[in-house]
Design a protein around this motif. Structure first.
Motif, PDB file in Angstrom:
ATOM      1  N   ARG A   3       1.992  19.592  13.878  1.00 28.51           N
ATOM      2  CA  ARG A   3       1.271  20.186  15.008  1.00 28.51           C
ATOM      3  C   ARG A   3       2.188  20.456  16.190  1.00 28.51           C
ATOM      4  NH1 ARG A   3      -2.808  16.062  18.010  1.00 28.51           N
ATOM      5  NH2 ARG A   3      -2.629  17.670  19.621  1.00 28.51           N
ATOM      6  N   ASP A   4       3.355  19.797  16.245  1.00 29.86           N
ATOM      7  CA  ASP A   4       4.272  19.955  17.371  1.00 29.86           C
ATOM      8  C   ASP A   4       5.413  20.922  17.073  1.00 29.86           C
ATOM      9  OD1 ASP A   4       2.922  18.041  19.027  1.00 29.86           O
ATOM     10  OD2 ASP A   4       3.740  16.479  17.731  1.00 29.86           O
ATOM     11  N   ARG A   5       5.452  21.471  15.866  1.00 32.65           N
ATOM     12  CA  ARG A   5       6.535  22.380  15.488  1.00 32.65           C
ATOM     13  C   ARG A   5       6.219  23.813  15.899  1.00 32.65           C
ATOM     14  NH1 ARG A   5       8.513  20.333   9.468  1.00 32.65           N
ATOM     15  NH2 ARG A   5       8.404  18.097   9.926  1.00 32.65           N
ATOM     16  N   PRO A   6       7.253  24.647  16.033  1.00 31.82           N
ATOM     17  CA  PRO A   6       7.003  26.066  16.321  1.00 31.82           C
ATOM     18  C   PRO A   6       6.136  26.682  15.232  1.00 31.82           C
ATOM     19  CG  PRO A   6       9.324  25.523  16.628  1.00 31.82           C
ATOM     20  CD  PRO A   6       8.693  24.327  15.982  1.00 31.82           C
ATOM     21  N   ARG A  18       0.865  -1.179   0.000  1.00 32.96           N
ATOM     22  CA  ARG A  18       0.000   0.000   0.000  1.00 32.96           C
ATOM     23  C   ARG A  18       0.902   1.230   0.000  1.00 32.96           C
ATOM     24  NH1 ARG A  18      -3.142  -1.311   3.966  1.00 32.96           N
ATOM     25  NH2 ARG A  18      -5.022  -1.775   2.733  1.00 32.96           N
ATOM     26  N   ASN A  19       0.604   2.199  -0.853  1.00 37.52           N
ATOM     27  CA  ASN A  19       1.382   3.433  -0.933  1.00 37.52           C
ATOM     28  C   ASN A  19       0.809   4.499  -0.007  1.00 37.52           C
ATOM     29  OD1 ASN A  19       3.343   2.705  -2.889  1.00 37.52           O
ATOM     30  ND2 ASN A  19       1.823   2.938  -4.517  1.00 37.52           N
ATOM     31  N   HIS A  20       1.695   5.230   0.635  1.00 36.14           N
ATOM     32  CA  HIS A  20       1.321   6.353   1.492  1.00 36.14           C
ATOM     33  C   HIS A  20       2.040   7.593   0.955  1.00 36.14           C
ATOM     34  CE1 HIS A  20      -0.420   3.684   4.648  1.00 36.14           C
ATOM     35  NE2 HIS A  20       0.479   2.843   4.176  1.00 36.14           N
ATOM     36  N   PRO A  21       1.429   8.323   0.017  1.00 36.94           N
ATOM     37  CA  PRO A  21       2.121   9.448  -0.636  1.00 36.94           C
ATOM     38  C   PRO A  21       2.306  10.633   0.298  1.00 36.94           C
ATOM     39  CG  PRO A  21      -0.172   9.354  -1.327  1.00 36.94           C
ATOM     40  CD  PRO A  21       0.065   8.128  -0.485  1.00 36.94           C
ATOM     41  N   ILE A  22       3.191  11.522  -0.125  1.00 41.35           N
ATOM     42  CA  ILE A  22       3.463  12.746   0.637  1.00 41.35           C
ATOM     43  C   ILE A  22       2.433  13.801   0.246  1.00 41.35           C
ATOM     44  CG2 ILE A  22       5.149  14.543   1.147  1.00 41.35           C
ATOM     45  CD1 ILE A  22       7.341  12.639   0.221  1.00 41.35           C
ATOM     46  N   PRO A  23       1.638  14.286   1.183  1.00 36.09           N
ATOM     47  CA  PRO A  23       0.711  15.378   0.842  1.00 36.09           C
ATOM     48  C   PRO A  23       1.509  16.631   0.469  1.00 36.09           C
ATOM     49  CG  PRO A  23       0.160  14.376   2.958  1.00 36.09           C
ATOM     50  CD  PRO A  23       1.511  13.883   2.585  1.00 36.09           C
ATOM     51  N   PRO A  24       0.967  17.474  -0.367  1.00 33.04           N
ATOM     52  CA  PRO A  24       1.679  18.713  -0.694  1.00 33.04           C
ATOM     53  C   PRO A  24       1.819  19.601   0.537  1.00 33.04           C
ATOM     54  CG  PRO A  24      -0.560  18.744  -1.585  1.00 33.04           C
ATOM     55  CD  PRO A  24      -0.312  17.361  -1.077  1.00 33.04           C
ATOM     56  N   LEU A  25       2.852  20.406   0.528  1.00 28.70           N
ATOM     57  CA  LEU A  25       3.117  21.275   1.671  1.00 28.70           C
ATOM     58  C   LEU A  25       1.975  22.265   1.891  1.00 28.70           C
ATOM     59  CD1 LEU A  25       5.205  21.903   3.865  1.00 28.70           C
ATOM     60  CD2 LEU A  25       6.303  23.492   2.274  1.00 28.70           C
ATOM     61  N   ALA A  30      11.437  14.822   3.436  1.00 20.14           N
ATOM     62  CA  ALA A  30      10.132  14.687   2.806  1.00 20.14           C
ATOM     63  C   ALA A  30       9.626  16.047   2.329  1.00 20.14           C
ATOM     64  CB  ALA A  30       9.136  14.063   3.780  1.00 20.14           C
ATOM     65  N   TYR A  31       9.964  17.095   3.075  1.00 21.39           N
ATOM     66  CA  TYR A  31       9.581  18.454   2.729  1.00 21.39           C
ATOM     67  C   TYR A  31      10.824  19.341   2.794  1.00 21.39           C
ATOM     68  CZ  TYR A  31       4.717  17.031   3.558  1.00 21.39           C
ATOM     69  OH  TYR A  31       3.497  16.410   3.505  1.00 21.39           O
ATOM     70  N   ARG A  32      10.804  20.406   2.030  1.00 17.84           N
ATOM     71  CA  ARG A  32      11.928  21.341   2.095  1.00 17.84           C
ATOM     72  C   ARG A  32      12.028  21.899   3.512  1.00 17.84           C
ATOM     73  NH1 ARG A  32       7.916  24.321  -0.637  1.00 17.84           N
ATOM     74  NH2 ARG A  32       7.324  26.267   0.447  1.00 17.84           N
ATOM     75  N   ASN A  33      13.210  22.150   3.925  1.00 17.28           N
ATOM     76  CA  ASN A  33      13.483  22.688   5.259  1.00 17.28           C
ATOM     77  C   ASN A  33      13.078  21.740   6.383  1.00 17.28           C
ATOM     78  OD1 ASN A  33      14.424  25.114   4.082  1.00 17.28           O
ATOM     79  ND2 ASN A  33      12.329  25.926   4.002  1.00 17.28           N
ATOM     80  N   SER A  34      12.868  20.474   6.063  1.00 21.68           N
ATOM     81  CA  SER A  34      12.534  19.510   7.117  1.00 21.68           C
ATOM     82  C   SER A  34      13.746  19.317   8.023  1.00 21.68           C
ATOM     83  CB  SER A  34      12.133  18.173   6.491  1.00 21.68           C
ATOM     84  OG  SER A  34      11.750  17.245   7.473  1.00 21.68           O
ATOM     85  N   PRO A  35      13.567  19.373   9.342  1.00 21.90           N
ATOM     86  CA  PRO A  35      14.710  19.190  10.242  1.00 21.90           C
ATOM     87  C   PRO A  35      15.196  17.751  10.239  1.00 21.90           C
ATOM     88  CG  PRO A  35      12.689  19.362  11.503  1.00 21.90           C
ATOM     89  CD  PRO A  35      12.323  19.643  10.080  1.00 21.90           C
ATOM     90  N   THR A  36      16.411  17.545  10.710  1.00 19.85           N
ATOM     91  CA  THR A  36      17.004  16.204  10.759  1.00 19.85           C
ATOM     92  C   THR A  36      16.109  15.229  11.499  1.00 19.85           C
ATOM     93  OG1 THR A  36      19.241  17.111  10.658  1.00 19.85           O
ATOM     94  CG2 THR A  36      19.002  14.895  11.576  1.00 19.85           C
TER      95      THR A  36
END
Length: 555
Positions: free
Chosen positions: A269-272, A200-207, A257-263
């Protein structure tokens, strides 16, 4: 140490290289028989294992649902893993055997020999030795959701993507494949109505998608949703169930997975963000998390070099193996630490959801596959060492009859398999090297382990290595092979400074726990003292021990 394979084991390694994706052996020979197997209205307990990835102890205090488990259940302050590396640790947990018995020594093949990852797991007949095989055979419905083993991946066959092989011992098999490391954009497996393994594929939603949509596709949240569906589907069954939930958090990403994604990518919901300036670190304000929380951070390593022990009993300095250039800055380390604290909040919500769904006749276990160092011992970031930051993991258990409170018994992750079997009313097969700690769940002072053992095999970092931790400055091929033993007073490590398959060049480190980290090698001063001689005797006996001997050495 550098593992010195016996002729039989080495011959097996050479013969099985081409058999990696072949059929499984039914290696359950000698497995236990149930005492109350599959009876109508089976009243044996359900069990849920929540296994976190690369989880370090300082994060536990930020997690409200995990802390609720600590207050209500049994928590083990001397809980360790036999190898602080993902795949060897997970193979050991599944089989109750040490790496020198599973043959799973690294995360990857390491060249032409199948010594690591899923290929080695298959090559050494481990699938049939999983505790799940015994539980399933006794009448349990078994389910697996999340991260399995490195190199368990889909394959390309004639231009078509093909699911990896079906793994025995599991009635419901929903493994999340390696893309789960990135948080978004991965495949998972499932069994169709005919019992065939599908993808089953779980694609990346757009930013630009709403935050709730992006987070619904986050690997930890997908894992939680699958777990809730499993529990709801089986909690009212006549047969008991066992469910393993293995998260990818709080492991670092391999690709963004997304640009500027942290290491270490938390759920959005938990990000600044506006209204949550520093993000969500659970029970603690993110700004209150400091590097001093990482015990041993920046500890000078000039007094940590190993020591040779000559045949005449004299000691001599050995060359340091901690030779890495220090590239992890204080600012980067603190940023990684706080993002990891944000990252585990989604795991904590998973814990809360699971506990809300299970019935009263259910044990829930919370633990991890290994720890992680993030500037401790001036080792940049990574794992694989025998030190407290890497080998100590949480172990918290709630369930029927569990007496709340802390436990002092020494527990290793190879003890989980026989404990699950004991709770199911089974006698463990003789090839388990761990021992059940079931008695200590009800009686806090029940007899238990007094020593924990560790072993690790050096390997050259190869393509597909997920624990190189380059984004934190870590190097998996920095840490030499070793075996080690830890008791209440100290830690003794025998490193092998010869990075070849057959040669050995042993050197020693010994640490007293006058401080809660390994600050100074005292082997020269203390190696003749009674506590050190006891550690030495047990360590030498552990080297290539057979299961019965391994079990006896922990007592």
């Amino acid at each position: 140490m550098r593992y010195r394979f016996s002729g039989g084991v080495l011959g097996t390694l050479l013969l099985v290289v081409t058999l990696v994706m072949g059929p499984f052996s039914s290696a359950g020979q000698g497995a236990s028989q149930p005492s109350s197997a599959g009876a109508a209205g089976d009243r044996r307990p359900n069990m849920v294992l929540i296994l976190m990835d690369d989880f370090s102890m300082e994060l536990l205090s930020t997690m409200p649902n995990a802390q609720r488990m600590v207050r209500q259940g049994a928590s083990y302050r001397n809980s360790y893993v036999v190898d602080s590396l993902c795949c060897p640790s997970r193979a050991a947990l599944l089989t109750g055997q040490a790496p020198h018995q599973t043959g799973v020594l690294t995360n990857t093949r390491n060249g032409t020999l199948a010594v690591g990852g899923y290929p080695a797991f298959v090559a050494h007949d481990n699938p049939g030795k999983q505790f799940s095989v015994a539980l399933q055979g006794s009448g349990y419905t078994t389910g697996f959701i999340g991260k399995f083993l490195n190199l368990y991946e889909a394959r390309d066959v004639d231009g078509h993507t093909v699911a990896p092989p079906k793994v025995p011992g599991w009635d419901d098999w929903q493994a999340i494949l390696g893309g789960g490391y990135n948080g978004w954009g991965f495949r998972s497996t499932y069994l169709d109505r005919d019992g065939n393994l599908r993808l089953r594929n779980h694609p990346i939603p757009p930013l630009r998608a709403p935050r709730r949509v992006r987070d619904s596709h986050y690997a930890t949240n997908v894992t939680a949703a699958k777990a809730v569906r499993f529990i709801r589907g089986h909690r009212d069954d006549a047969a008991p169930y066992f469910l393993e939930i293995a998260t990818y958090g709080s492991h670092g990403q391999l690709r963004k997975a997304y640009r500027n994604s942290p290491t270490f990518p938390p759920a959005f919901r938990d990000r600044p963000r506006a209204g949550l300036a520093n993000g969500n670190c659970g029970l603690k304000a993110c700004g209150s998390l400091r590097l001093r929380d990482l015990l041993g951070y920046g500890d000078p390593r000039r007094d940590n070099a190993p020591t040779y022990l000559r045949r005449n009993g004299r000691t001599a300095p050995a060359p340091a193996w901690r030779t890495n250039r220090i590239t992890l800055t204080d600012r980067a380390a603190l940023g990684h630490y706080r993002n990891r604290a944000r990252m585990v909040q989604s795991i904590d919500r998973l814990i809360g959801r699971v506990r809300a769904e299970v019935g009263p006749n259910t044990y829930v276990f919370l633990t991890a596959d290994n720890g992680i160092h993030l500037g401790q011992h001036q080792l940049n970031g990574g794992k694989g060492t025998p030190y407290d930051s890497d080998v100590r993991v949480p172990l918290v258990v709630v369930g029927p009859g569990v007496a709340p409170g802390r436990r002092g018994q020494f527990v290793n992750n190879i003890d989980l398999a026989p404990t699950f079997e004991a709770l199911a009313g089974l006698d463990s097969p003789e090839y388990r090297s761990g021992s059940s700690f079931k008695a200590s769940l009800r009686a806090r002072r029940a007899p238990g382990g007094r020593f924990a053992f560790f072993e690790h095999t050096w390997s050259k970092s190869r393509p597909g290595e997920v624990d190189a931790d380059r984004q934190t400055g870590g190097m998996t091929d920095l840490v030499p092979s070793y075996i080690a033993v830890r008791g209440r007073r100290g830690l003794l490590v025998r490193f092998d400074l010869d990075n070849s398959w057959r040669g050995t060049r042993y050197a020693w480190e010994l640490y007293r726990y006058d401080v809660p980290w390994e600050d100074r090698n005292v082997f020269t001063q203390d190696h003749r003292k009674p506590y050190a001689r006891e550690l030495m005797r047990r360590l030498r006996a552990w080297d290539q021990c057979a299961p019965a001997r391994c079990r006896a050495l922990t007592r």
